[in-house]
Structure formats: C-alpha cells, structure tokens
Design a protein around this motif. Structure first.
Motif, short mmCIF file in Angstrom:
data_model
loop_
_atom_site.label_atom_id
_atom_site.label_comp_id
_atom_site.label_asym_id
_atom_site.label_seq_id
_atom_site.Cartn_x
_atom_site.Cartn_y
_atom_site.Cartn_z
N UNK A 296 22.82 -13.51 86.70
CA UNK A 296 21.58 -13.51 87.47
C UNK A 296 21.53 -12.36 88.46
N UNK A 297 22.70 -11.87 88.88
CA UNK A 297 22.74 -10.71 89.78
C UNK A 297 22.96 -9.41 89.00
N UNK A 298 23.71 -9.54 87.91
CA UNK A 298 24.04 -8.37 87.08
C UNK A 298 22.77 -7.70 86.57
N UNK A 299 21.72 -8.51 86.39
CA UNK A 299 20.44 -7.98 85.90
C UNK A 299 19.91 -6.85 86.79
N UNK A 300 20.34 -6.83 88.05
CA UNK A 300 19.82 -5.84 88.98
C UNK A 300 20.44 -4.46 88.75
N UNK A 301 21.55 -4.38 88.05
CA UNK A 301 22.22 -3.08 87.91
C UNK A 301 21.58 -2.27 86.79
N UNK A 302 21.76 -0.98 86.88
CA UNK A 302 20.94 -0.05 86.09
C UNK A 302 21.09 -0.20 84.58
#
Length: 466
Positions: free
Chosen positions: A152-158
RNA sequence: UCCCCAGUAGCUCAAUGGUGGAGCAAUCGGCUGUUAACCGAUCGGUUGUAAGUUCGAAUCUUACCUGGGGAGCCA
C-alpha cells in the motif's frame, strides 16, 4: 540471473524524473475548480509562472543554506529548491525537518535547472498539511517480502507508479481497440455455479444456502453473448486456486476475452495479432517516460510488427528437437512447459502463434480440426523474452452432438451446461475468440521479472494482505 | 504437492562453536546546486519459535512457523 533481488524502491533516479506524462494537458479545466489545480506533470507549460502544488515530500536533500525538496503529487515528481533567503527562518528550519511522505502544500516559481534544464520549482511557500510518521520504505534497497507487506506504500515509489500507469494505459487501449472494431462489452459474472472448464481448481464460496465458485473465465458466457451481439468482449478479474508458485502466476488476475461470431481459427489469429500490435503501439506512444523509468529496452517492443509467425504444434515439436535440450523434448499430445515455450519463442523476435494443439490438452469447447480429430483449432500466442503464454484461444465447437459427447467424456455435469448447449440448439454458428492475460502482458511490456508488480494489490499463494 | 535457499537493529546485510557489528532510517549538529547528496555524533538487539548437543550456540542437530527461488499445474 533472476535470483533474489533486493529492490531499490527508488532505483529509477537516473532516468526520467517525471512520474508520468501520459496525457499531457488533456485534463479538462472548466467549472470544477479542482481541475484548475496545476499538476506536476504539466509544470513544463508553466515555466516562469507562480504555482501552488498539493502533494507529498518524496525526498529531501540539503546543503545547509539551500534545501532540495522533491515533491510528488501523483501525477509526477519535481525538485523544489528553497534558498535560505526565499522563506522566513521558521519555514526554512521546518523544511529541513519534515519527514519523508509528509503531506505538503508548496508554492513558488516554476523554473529550470541551471545545468540540466530540468523543470524545478523555486519554493517561497511551504506548509506541512500533515507530518508523516517514520516512513518504512527508505531510499535504500529492500527485500521483496518487506515491500509486498508494505504494498500500500510501495505504490508511491516510481517504479511501481510507472508499471501501474502502463497497466492503466494498456487497459484503456484494450477498450479502445474493441470499441473501434465494433465489439460490445458484455461483462461475465464472477459468481458461477460450476467449473467453466472443469479442470482447474476453483475458489469455492458460500452462496446463501448454496455453493458458488469464483469465475476462472468468462469464455462460456461470451459464446452466448456473441450470438446476441456478434462481437463481444468481457474484461475483469478471474480466479484460479492453483497452487502455482512462479513469477507468471497470481490467484486473482485480469483477463480480456473477446468472442467473435462467424470467426474461424485464422480470423482469431488475425485479430489477436492486430490487437497486440495496437496495444504495443499505444503504450509506446503514451508511456515513454514510464518505460524509461523502468529502464525497458523499447527497441525490443518497437520491433514487434505484423505478421507474427504462425507455426503448428507439430512444427513447434520440430523446433524443440532442433534447439531444445534432452529434457525439453515433449512427447506428442502433451502441453509445453515454461522452458519449452521459451526455447520456441527465442527462435523469433516477436510473439509467435502455436496452433492446432492436441485435442487432449485443450478445453472441451475447442473445435476439433476437421482434417484430424486428434488436433484442435486452438492457438496460443507466446510472448518473446521468456514471458510465456500471453494469449490462449481458438475456434469453438459449434456442433451440438460433438459438444454433448465431449461434456460427457470430460465427466462434466450436463445439467450445468444446458444453457451453453442452447447456443448450439438455436442457430449455431462458427465462432471463436481468445483470452489475454493482462498481468503477463504488462510484465512483458514493462520488462518486469514478476507479475506481482503489474497489479496494484497482488493475490498470490500465501499472500492475501494487504 | 515436491525440491532448494534464507530468517540477526525499523530496512539491507556482516560476525572460525568463544565479548553480536556496519550502512541506511530516526534524533542532533555541519555544509548555498544537491540528485539513493555528503561529513560528524547519538540512538537502536529475548539472533523466527521450541527442544537438543556442548564448559560455552547467531553458528551444530531435529521439528515447526514465515519469507524467497524453482518445478508441476495453468493464463
């Protein structure tokens, strides 16, 4: 070569800095003021102007008297520059201590990097809307297990942002292609009363006082719909309870399944080829920055042009004899494994069709080859670079008597298929179609090792969270 | 379901059977053009769980749990 890969969540930093520029300037501006907000991916059109951005602090660097604040807003990523004299002392100190991923509102003048010319923002207003706690995903490498726990947080990385943007564009292109060619979208149900193909393991669920199964294919429903609309497709999630543990498998994955009335096996291959070329063209046109972020060798995608080679199953066996190892020799009648598919696909620089598989290794609804009943009018499209089967399909059995006999031979409960047999009872017609696995296609287009990164929240054997 | 590998600080990894360390993150300080910035300091541990071998176990043995890689099956 694939081994364990400590993942650099931010490993794209040498590539394009923008997270996305998929559809520049196509977001409508009008009476809804929300749409008047400037997005980072449009900043190049605002050089020299003062803008206000709402986003998150992606990364922070400082040289004491000058802060470099990387801001992302979901549409893109921009480096903000804050000099000692640009803001008051309290704001300058605040910016130096704002944690990664804090929600921020920044304002300033859009400018260009003095050396690289990249668009940046000279910040003179900086407000922390919400201070983030200690963010688990750092700028160093992480293991896949940890990153998946924090999906759910990893989605924010490029890299993840780029892959999922390409997925979104691919889905758009799929709908566009079929609508441009006279197909009607007819959604198949997800709860089904029986096994569509009767072979693979289905997820069973309670359905009030009855049992239901999660669909593994909309195929049979599309056959009925083809008689109503001519050209149809469904697009949605499908479920397989196989205990597959490979980089090509998910328990929940998306498939698009067109079905075409009055189509032959050759028609199916023609359409699948035209469709695939269209999809690649769309992604190459609209997703250049994302492909760069993923460091995809786009030359390999640009080389994909019509026609795709079409070989028979028998010819594929010959190729294996010539180029495969001892263990990769398949006796006639058996399906290929992943290694065999790779050997065959490596003989070509584009996807390859393998048609007329033995009847025994394909589903019951595949039509038998009129010239040889041991073969079926089936076809798989094998992707290059070892990505395996991207498409599976063929011409369907349209003869009532043959189909009844096959359902019996496969030990399937005939009463569950009466509605399906009705398609043959009332104006039967030659028809065919195929299914394309979205995640495998995205993995191939992105050059990703594993399909788990091509879907926002993957469902795998032993992984149901988050 | 089968085979292989790994579990040590929040993360990524070290540590001949003999006093558990580093980098990053976090905290504090330094630096006016940084690009996963850099430099200094501080903080950080029931070594996956349970049992066993041993004077002594992160290290050896067994079982279990979790994760990863591959096979089969499939798209």
């Amino acid at each position: 070569m694939w081994g364990r890969f400590p993942q650099k969540a931010f490993s794209d930093r040498s590539g394009q800095r923008t997270m996305s520029s998929t559809t520049p300037n196509t977001i409508p501006t009008g009476s809804v003021t929300y749409y008047n907000r400037v997005l980072i991916r449009h900043l190049a059109n605002h050089v020299g102007q003062v803008v206000e951005l709402y986003g998150w602090l992606y990364n922070r660097r400082s040289s004491g008297k000058i802060h470099f604040l990387e801001i992302r807003d979901g549409s893109g990523l921009v480096q903000g520059v804050m000099g000692r004299n640009d803001v008051d002392e309290a704001t300058f100190a605040l910016a130096d201590h704002t944690p990664q991923e804090s929600a921020v509102k920044v304002s300033g003048t859009v400018s260009q990097h003095p050396k690289t010319g990249a668009v940046e923002l000279h910040i003179n207003g900086f407000e922390v809307l919400s201070q983030a706690g200690e963010y688990p995903i750092s700028h160093k490498e992480h293991g896949v297990g940890f990153l998946m726990d924090n999906r759910h947080l990893w989605l924010r990385s490029s890299r993840q942002h780029a892959a999922l943007t390409i997925r979104s564009e691919l889905c758009l292109a799929i709908h566009q292609y079929f609508h441009q060619h006279g197909f009607v979208q007819v959604d198949a149900p997800i709860f089904t009363p029986n096994a569509c193909e009767g072979t693979t393991n289905l997820f069973e669920t309670a359905y009030f006082d009855d049992k239901a199964y999660l669909t593994q294919s909309g195929q049979l429903y599309m056959e009925a719909a083809a008689a109503a609309f001519g050209r149809v497709y469904c697009f949605g999630p499908t479920f397989r309870a196989e205990k597959s543990k490979t980089r090509r498998h998910l328990t929940e994955f998306w498939m698009v399944e067109p079905e075409m009335a009055y189509a032959t096996l050759d028609d199916v291959m023609d359409v699948a080829e035209d469709f695939m070329v269209y999809l690649i063209g769309h992604v190459l046109t609209h997703c250049r920055p994302e492909l760069a972020t993923l460091e995809r060798d786009v030359a390999k995608l640009e080389a994909i042009v019509k026609p795709f080679p079409r070989i028979s199953y028998d010819e594929a066996l010959e190729l294996l004899k010539q180029h495969g190892s001892e263990e990769q020799q398949v006796p006639w009648g058996e399906d290929f494994g992943g290694d065999e598919e790779t050997v065959i696909s490596n003989q070509f620089d584009r996807p390859v069709f393998i048609h007329r598989y033995p009847t025994q290794c394909k589903a019951f609804y595949m039509k038998e080859d009129p010239t040889d009943p041991k073969k079926s009018l089936s076809v798989d499209m094998i992707g290059p670079e070892g990505y395996g089967e991207l498409i599976g399909g063929g011409q369907r059995e349209d003869d009532l008597a043959v189909l009844e006999q096959k359902i019996a031979a496969h030990g399937l409960p005939k009463e569950d298929f009466e509605w399906f047999l009705d398609v043959r009872r009332y104006g039967t017609f030659s028809h065919g179609g195929f299914g394309l696995g979205v995640e495998r296609t995205v993995a191939w287009l992105c050059g990703l090792h594993h399909v788990r990164e091509t879907i926002p929240f993957p469902r795998l054997l032993d992984r149901l969270k988050p």
